[in-house]
Write an enzyme that holds these catalytic residues in place. Structure first.
Site, PDB file in Angstrom:
ATOM      1  CB  CYS A 154      -0.221  31.122 -16.902  1.00 47.12           C
ATOM      2  SG  CYS A 154       0.078  32.498 -15.778  1.00 47.12           S
ATOM      3  N   PRO A 209       0.820  -1.209   0.000  1.00 48.11           N
ATOM      4  CG  PRO A 209       0.065  -0.965   2.203  1.00 48.11           C
ATOM      5  CD  PRO A 209       0.847  -1.891   1.310  1.00 48.11           C
TER       6      PRO A 209
HETATM    7  C1  PLP Z   1       1.525   2.611  -7.121  1.00 43.55           C
HETATM    8  C2  PLP Z   1       1.709   1.223  -6.762  1.00 43.55           C
HETATM    9  C3  PLP Z   1       1.277   0.756  -5.509  1.00 43.55           C
HETATM   10  C4  PLP Z   1       0.564   1.625  -4.495  1.00 43.55           C
HETATM   11  O1  PLP Z   1      -0.754   1.910  -4.843  1.00 43.55           O
HETATM   12  P1  PLP Z   1      -1.683   2.745  -3.821  1.00 43.55           P
HETATM   13  O2  PLP Z   1      -2.979   2.864  -4.541  1.00 43.55           O
HETATM   14  O3  PLP Z   1      -1.024   4.061  -3.594  1.00 43.55           O
HETATM   15  O4  PLP Z   1      -1.776   1.989  -2.571  1.00 43.55           O
HETATM   16  C5  PLP Z   1       1.546  -0.559  -5.201  1.00 43.55           C
HETATM   17  N1  PLP Z   1       2.173  -1.378  -6.086  1.00 43.55           N
HETATM   18  C6  PLP Z   1       2.590  -0.958  -7.294  1.00 43.55           C
HETATM   19  C7  PLP Z   1       3.298  -1.902  -8.195  1.00 43.55           C
HETATM   20  C8  PLP Z   1       2.364   0.355  -7.670  1.00 43.55           C
HETATM   21  O5  PLP Z   1       2.784   0.738  -8.887  1.00 43.55           O
END
Ligand code: PLP
Length: 431
Positions: free
Chosen positions: A353, A285
């Site tokens: 802008c 996460p």
């Molecule tokens: C961006 C990403 C996450 C995190 O996603 P969230 O929606 O911010 O929790 C996890 N794993 C991968 C591979 C990502 O690219």
């Protein structure tokens, strides 16, 4: 109704009302307006207490033998924030080799870093291999390269199950038209490649993008992934990515973590038990960990009445916080220097802008020039997506940690802006 119960009802209503009109003005006892005095505006402020709480809420939702949470650091990648997550016991999920280097510099062990890039060159993989981190492979072409170049290095495989987890199309990455991962329909081909190169598949990964609201849909996607795990005896961990939704308004929709964690754990434990396999469970996460721990503060330059609306012009723009313009994200906006003023309807706009709108028809307590507005949910994908567009400086970042305000990034200066630019002396050039 007895007197006691009606009294408690009145107390309850009073609490709800107080909460509704309560405008947070301090964090861990530190006044937010004082921070503007000290560090200037605009300013990003992060609450380490909240980040740790998010981490604990997340990990305690699951009941499995082995869980590792890799913080997806593209959400907010300041090195001091990474150190916070290291101190909680998290690993890291990185999408570029530069993020990997930041993670190593922050003190993470290489084996606690998962490198999950998309569409990168062989040389970036080579660099990640040299740095010793865990590699997640996103396409079959690269798997063949990997198998022939690094026959003894274990890999993780990113699968695309083609299931929509919900959310809008710009942030959902698991659908059939998505560029991410190896299609679930290519698993037979994947198996043949793994076999012929004798590749050690130590992990299976999936990340379907944002907005898990219905646990059952996510768990269904997870079962599809576990079918893939069944095909590889070498697998030691399964990484189910992220997509956990946070609330952007009081009472807004969010992933119910305790419910999700419980259902997920039952399903995962049953799988491990029935196959007599010991598998580590991973999630990664980003937003869930930092979104509600961040606040963006900026100053009001102008309150402008037009025939159509009242604009609030702030000393910032989409160069500092692009989410509203980029994907219609909602950030609650409150006036922390006049919290008890009469509520009025405003459109909040930035100084860039071109169309540069933070919020339309927002109910905010009476705004005057020089008031400080606070944007909530400014921890994830805010500073990390900022730019120098219009040749403006990026703001400073402050971490509130154990009751202290700590500067974790300086405001940019003109020297930062010009660094790396090569200034030609065209008048002296000979043709
Ligand atoms: C961006 C990403 C996450 C995190 O996603 P969230 O929606 O911010 O929790 C996890 N794993 C991968 C591979 C990502 O690219």
């Amino acid at each position: 109704m007895s007197i006691v119960s009606s009294l408690s009802r009145i107390k309850q209503i009073a609490l709800i009302l107080a909460f509704k009109f309560y405008v947070m003005q301090e964090l861990q006892g530190i006044g937010l307006a004082d921070l503007i005095e000290k560090y200037g505006a605009p300013l990003y402020v992060y609450d380490s207490f909240k980040m740790e709480e998010n981490y604990r809420n997340f990990t305690s939702a699951f009941d499995v033998e082995s869980l590792k949470v890799h913080y997806a650091c593209k959400a907010l990648s300041n090195i001091s924030i990474l150190k916070c997550f290291k101190s909680y016991g998290a690993g890291l999920d990185c999408v570029s080799v530069q993020e990997v280097k930041l993670g190593l510099k922050a003190g993470f062990q290489p084996h606690d870093i998962l490198f999950t890039p998309n569409n990168i060159s062989e040389s970036e993989y080579d660099e990640a291999v040299t740095l010793g981190v865990k590699i997640n492979i996103d396409n079959l072409e690269m798997l063949e390269y990997f198998g022939s170049t690094y026959p003894h290095i274990p890999v993780c495989i990113r699968i695309n199950p083609h299931l929509m987890g919900g959310g809008n199309r710009k942030i959902s990455v698991g659908h059939i038209g998505s560029k991410f991962g190896i299609s679930i329909h290519q698993v037979p081909l994947l198996e043949r490649i793994v076999k012929s190169f004798n590749i050690d598949v130590e992990g299976i990964h999936v990340h379907t993008g944002s907005d898990i609201l219905d646990s059952d849909i996510f768990i269904h996607a997870a079962e599809v992934i576990l079918d893939v795990v069944d095909k590889f005896d070498s697998v030691k961990f399964v990484d189910f990515g992220s997509g956990f939704k946070v609330a952007y308004k009081e009472g807004g929709l969010e992933t119910n973590m305790p419910e999700f964690g419980e259902k997920f754990s039952v399903m995962f434990n049953e799988f491990c038990h029935s196959r007599k396999r010991k598998l580590d469970l991973k999630f990664e996460p980003g937003k869930y960990m930092v979104s509600n721990a961040g606040y963006f503060l900026c100053k009001v330059n102008l309150v402008k009445q037009t025939p159509a609306t009242t604009f609030i012009g702030v000393d910032s723009g989409m160069n500092h916080l692009i989410r509203p313009m980029f994907y219609d994200a909602y950030h609650e906006i409150v006036n922390i220097t006049n919290p008890d003023g009469q509520h009025k309807i405003y459109s909040v706009v930035g100084y860039i802008c071109e169309t540069d709108t933070f919020g339309v028809d927002r109910k905010i307590s009476l705004v005057r020039k020089d008031d400080i507005l606070m944007f909530k949910n400014a921890g994830a994908y805010c500073y990390s997506m900022s730019s120098n567009y219009n040749s403006r400086f990026r703001p400073a970042e402050v971490l509130i940690h154990k009751g202290k305000d700590l500067l974790i990034r300086e405001r940019e200066t003109f020297e930062d802006l010009i660094r790396g630019q090569v200034e030609l002396d065209l008048e002296q050039m000979e043709y």
